[in-house]
Design a protein around this motif. Sequence first.
Motif, mmCIF file in Angstrom:
data_model
loop_
_atom_site.group_PDB
_atom_site.id
_atom_site.type_symbol
_atom_site.label_atom_id
_atom_site.label_comp_id
_atom_site.label_asym_id
_atom_site.label_seq_id
_atom_site.Cartn_x
_atom_site.Cartn_y
_atom_site.Cartn_z
ATOM 1 N N VAL A 11 2.110 22.048 -7.271
ATOM 2 C CA VAL A 11 1.502 23.341 -6.921
ATOM 3 C C VAL A 11 1.464 24.233 -8.170
ATOM 4 O O VAL A 11 0.865 23.834 -9.168
ATOM 5 C CB VAL A 11 2.197 23.978 -5.696
ATOM 6 N N ALA A 13 3.704 25.508 -10.723
ATOM 7 C CA ALA A 13 4.247 25.054 -12.011
ATOM 8 C C ALA A 13 3.775 23.638 -12.330
ATOM 9 O O ALA A 13 3.422 23.340 -13.480
ATOM 10 C CB ALA A 13 5.774 25.116 -11.977
ATOM 11 N N GLU A 34 3.311 14.653 -5.402
ATOM 12 C CA GLU A 34 3.462 15.786 -4.491
ATOM 13 C C GLU A 34 3.812 15.264 -3.095
ATOM 14 O O GLU A 34 3.119 14.398 -2.559
ATOM 15 C CB GLU A 34 2.170 16.625 -4.474
ATOM 16 N N ARG A 35 4.878 15.829 -2.546
ATOM 17 C CA ARG A 35 5.355 15.408 -1.230
ATOM 18 C C ARG A 35 4.375 15.769 -0.117
ATOM 19 O O ARG A 35 4.201 15.044 0.855
ATOM 20 C CB ARG A 35 6.709 16.094 -1.009
ATOM 21 N N CYS A 44 0.422 32.055 -2.062
ATOM 22 C CA CYS A 44 0.407 33.512 -1.901
ATOM 23 C C CYS A 44 -0.641 33.951 -0.884
ATOM 24 O O CYS A 44 -0.595 35.069 -0.381
ATOM 25 C CB CYS A 44 0.155 34.174 -3.248
ATOM 26 N N VAL A 82 9.512 12.200 -4.310
ATOM 27 C CA VAL A 82 10.455 11.635 -5.282
ATOM 28 C C VAL A 82 11.846 11.768 -4.689
ATOM 29 O O VAL A 82 12.279 12.866 -4.327
ATOM 30 C CB VAL A 82 10.339 12.369 -6.638
ATOM 31 N N GLY A 115 9.875 23.598 -6.776
ATOM 32 C CA GLY A 115 9.742 24.875 -6.071
ATOM 33 C C GLY A 115 11.008 25.355 -5.393
ATOM 34 O O GLY A 115 12.127 24.963 -5.742
ATOM 35 N N GLY A 284 9.309 26.674 -12.742
ATOM 36 C CA GLY A 284 8.964 27.231 -11.432
ATOM 37 C C GLY A 284 10.166 27.747 -10.657
ATOM 38 O O GLY A 284 11.233 28.023 -11.213
ATOM 39 N N ASP A 285 9.967 27.881 -9.352
ATOM 40 C CA ASP A 285 10.987 28.480 -8.478
ATOM 41 C C ASP A 285 12.316 27.734 -8.508
ATOM 42 O O ASP A 285 13.342 28.269 -8.093
ATOM 43 C CB ASP A 285 10.495 28.477 -7.024
ATOM 44 N N LEU A 302 8.420 33.680 -8.396
ATOM 45 C CA LEU A 302 7.082 34.278 -8.333
ATOM 46 C C LEU A 302 6.078 33.388 -9.062
ATOM 47 O O LEU A 302 6.444 32.614 -9.953
ATOM 48 C CB LEU A 302 7.089 35.666 -8.976
ATOM 49 N N ALA A 303 4.819 33.558 -8.672
ATOM 50 C CA ALA A 303 3.781 32.653 -9.155
ATOM 51 C C ALA A 303 3.457 32.832 -10.642
ATOM 52 O O ALA A 303 3.180 31.852 -11.332
ATOM 53 C CB ALA A 303 2.518 32.846 -8.321
HETATM 54 P P1 FAD Z 1 5.859 25.491 -5.231
HETATM 55 O O1 FAD Z 1 4.594 26.224 -5.305
HETATM 56 O O2 FAD Z 1 6.734 25.694 -4.055
HETATM 57 O O3 FAD Z 1 5.514 23.953 -5.355
HETATM 58 C C1 FAD Z 1 6.508 22.982 -5.339
HETATM 59 C C2 FAD Z 1 5.925 21.719 -4.750
HETATM 60 O O4 FAD Z 1 6.810 20.662 -5.028
HETATM 61 C C3 FAD Z 1 5.821 21.781 -3.242
HETATM 62 O O5 FAD Z 1 4.479 21.601 -2.827
HETATM 63 C C4 FAD Z 1 6.706 20.642 -2.751
HETATM 64 O O6 FAD Z 1 6.162 19.938 -1.670
HETATM 65 C C5 FAD Z 1 6.785 19.757 -3.967
HETATM 66 N N1 FAD Z 1 8.031 18.968 -4.005
HETATM 67 C C6 FAD Z 1 9.291 19.426 -3.855
HETATM 68 N N2 FAD Z 1 10.164 18.429 -3.965
HETATM 69 C C7 FAD Z 1 9.445 17.305 -4.160
HETATM 70 C C8 FAD Z 1 9.791 15.946 -4.323
HETATM 71 N N3 FAD Z 1 11.059 15.555 -4.313
HETATM 72 N N4 FAD Z 1 8.800 15.059 -4.490
HETATM 73 C C9 FAD Z 1 7.506 15.436 -4.525
HETATM 74 N N5 FAD Z 1 7.119 16.714 -4.373
HETATM 75 C C10 FAD Z 1 8.085 17.637 -4.198
HETATM 76 N N6 FAD Z 1 4.356 34.855 -5.669
HETATM 77 C C11 FAD Z 1 3.740 35.870 -6.272
HETATM 78 O O7 FAD Z 1 3.885 36.033 -7.499
HETATM 79 N N7 FAD Z 1 2.950 36.728 -5.564
HETATM 80 C C12 FAD Z 1 2.736 36.584 -4.232
HETATM 81 O O8 FAD Z 1 2.003 37.356 -3.620
HETATM 82 C C13 FAD Z 1 3.388 35.517 -3.567
HETATM 83 N N8 FAD Z 1 3.227 35.340 -2.230
HETATM 84 C C14 FAD Z 1 3.807 34.262 -1.630
HETATM 85 C C15 FAD Z 1 3.601 34.060 -0.273
HETATM 86 C C16 FAD Z 1 4.177 32.976 0.362
HETATM 87 C C17 FAD Z 1 3.968 32.772 1.825
HETATM 88 C C18 FAD Z 1 4.954 32.053 -0.385
HETATM 89 C C19 FAD Z 1 5.572 30.857 0.277
HETATM 90 C C20 FAD Z 1 5.172 32.250 -1.738
HETATM 91 C C21 FAD Z 1 4.602 33.356 -2.365
HETATM 92 N N9 FAD Z 1 4.805 33.592 -3.732
HETATM 93 C C22 FAD Z 1 4.198 34.652 -4.340
HETATM 94 C C23 FAD Z 1 5.668 32.724 -4.534
HETATM 95 C C24 FAD Z 1 4.879 31.674 -5.278
HETATM 96 O O9 FAD Z 1 4.045 30.996 -4.399
HETATM 97 C C25 FAD Z 1 5.856 30.729 -5.934
HETATM 98 O O10 FAD Z 1 6.633 31.447 -6.865
HETATM 99 C C26 FAD Z 1 5.169 29.586 -6.657
HETATM 100 O O11 FAD Z 1 4.357 28.851 -5.792
HETATM 101 C C27 FAD Z 1 6.229 28.663 -7.257
HETATM 102 O O12 FAD Z 1 5.628 27.582 -7.823
HETATM 103 P P2 FAD Z 1 6.400 26.195 -7.969
HETATM 104 O O13 FAD Z 1 5.412 25.251 -8.542
HETATM 105 O O14 FAD Z 1 7.686 26.396 -8.636
HETATM 106 O O15 FAD Z 1 6.774 25.771 -6.482
#
Ligand code: FAD
Length: 550
Positions: A11, A13, A34-35, A44, A82, A115, A284-285, A302-303
């Motif tokens: 997603v 990151a 991706e899971r 968001c 994974v 995430g 990322g998160d 945050l995104a």
């Molecule tokens: P994610 O976007 O969570 O992606 C991680 C991905 O990794 C997931 O799809 C998951 O399925 C996958 N994964 C996890 N473990 C495994 C594994 N073992 N094997 C394979 N895949 C795996 N941020 C803002 O800045 N502004 C906003 O307005 C905002 N609104 C939001 C609203 C909602 C409802 C949500 C849920 C979040 C919001 N955020 C917002 C936060 C923002 O979406 C996150 O900070 C951002 O998506 C983090 O990115 P990431 O890639 O770290 O994690």
Amino acid sequence: MNNKIIIVGGVAAGASTAARLRRLDETAEIIMLERGEDISFASCGLPYYVGGVIPKRQSLLVQTPQAMSKRFNIDIRTLSSVQRIIPEEKKIEVKNLVTGDIYSESYDYLVLCPGGTPVIPEITGINKTNVFTVRNIPDSDTIRQYIEQEEVQSALIVGGGFIGLEMAEMLQERDIEVNLVEAGPQVLAALDPEMAAMIHNYLKDEDINLIRNDKPVAFEGEQNVEQVILASGTKISVDLVIIGIGVRPEAWLAKEAGLNMGSTGGILVDEYLQTSDPSIYAAGDAIQIKDFQTGADTLVPLAGPANRQGWIVANNITGRRIKYSGSQGTGIVKVMGMTAAFTGKNEKQLLKLGWDYRACHVHPASHATYYPGAKQMTIKLLFTPEEGKMLGAQIVGYEGVDKRIDILAAAIRTGLTVFDLQEMELAYAPPYSSAKDPVNMVAYAAANIVNKDVEVVYWSEVADRVAKGAFLIDVRTPMETKQGMVDGAHNIPVDDIRDRIDEIPQDREILLYCLVGLRSYIANRILRQRGFNTKNISGGYKLYSAIKNQ
Ligand code: FAD
């Protein structure tokens, strides 16, 4: 030899890492696992999809596996979880969630972008079928379907953070009666209490049943929650519960692989976002990062930071050494017609840090008031007392909050002072701003404090000062004071101050307020130049009534 890079999570990151990697290295083998069934979706936007403001599911898909794969030549495998990392062999184990097969893949570099996962409180009945969290598109589909099929009339949202507030608006949009319960004394912990008070009042006006300082202790019903019992004993009948009390890093995979974990529970990375294993990066998160201002360990889910970190990881893997400089926690949220935004440190944090600071509040209009549609916003600025260096800012208002917070965020990032902000030349025409933009205006107010042209006190200390002998003056017109005055205040309108100077005691501390703080500042200047010990009450009666009425 060409590098083989595996990215876990597709997603924000993860997808950002993958795309940048390809732009930098046409020869690398890149696999993104991706899971879930979607990649690069707009988390968001999920609340807005639930509410129907974003009508089409398709709009949430920023990229599809097919399109991204074609453009960037990336091997994208969805529904692929994974399950294990074997760092000593530089291998991972992947489960194909369609077939159930488990296979292994080797890597030269592994990038962890899994995430954050919603925090689920331990409450009796939490596993009932109508209790939901909002993390991905399938979650949102399920909530939408449930609302439509079960004709949901009433909902409880647990948590007054971003997601809770966005969901409150969206459920109300679907004509659902919304109860919002927040365990703390205020919504949006990033705001200071007096700023949050304005949101509390607004939510009440908009018929959201906001319950603060309380939390659910039991969800009662057969299969579905029908009644929620709060710690206070309050019972609420509901058809749907949304849990939005935050996320925690999904760090188990890294932990089980023996990678070092941070004190906050996030994956430990260095400034290059490299984990304790040099072949494994993370972004990322899921990671622990540094606070941009203090250098302290923190989590900022945050995104913006997630995208930046993904980009940095790709640079570092391909040999460009780029440091992640940390996050200052800039955020913004739409609360129905209102907007709340913040950046840098708030007063609660500064108090904990023991940093010396001053604060000021102003209530400027979003654009020239003679041009139709101007709306008032409240800006709180926090800065150092001697140099006026920017420490933090919060804005609650309607229009134009977003662009002002971004200027203030940039000011913190680049180490500007309130004097720099006074001087900032910002775009102006009546429909957009005023000749003195709200950012300039708050900077002038702050600079007056740094220059000691005015001393300020805050509403939280006024009653105590008055009890100790301070003389409180309301400088609004008598007509305005009919709408309410602070207990113990004397009404001397600013334009009468010079004529009625004999009524003001020379030997006492004088506290002044008007509606927003401007006229009382003028009164301050008149009195100060005559030797009075005056102080302006920051934020004026407008802020006082927001705090009192919440
Ligand atoms: P994610 O976007 O969570 O992606 C991680 C991905 O990794 C997931 O799809 C998951 O399925 C996958 N994964 C996890 N473990 C495994 C594994 N073992 N094997 C394979 N895949 C795996 N941020 C803002 O800045 N502004 C906003 O307005 C905002 N609104 C939001 C609203 C909602 C409802 C949500 C849920 C979040 C919001 N955020 C917002 C936060 C923002 O979406 C996150 O900070 C951002 O998506 C983090 O990115 P990431 O890639 O770290 O994690």
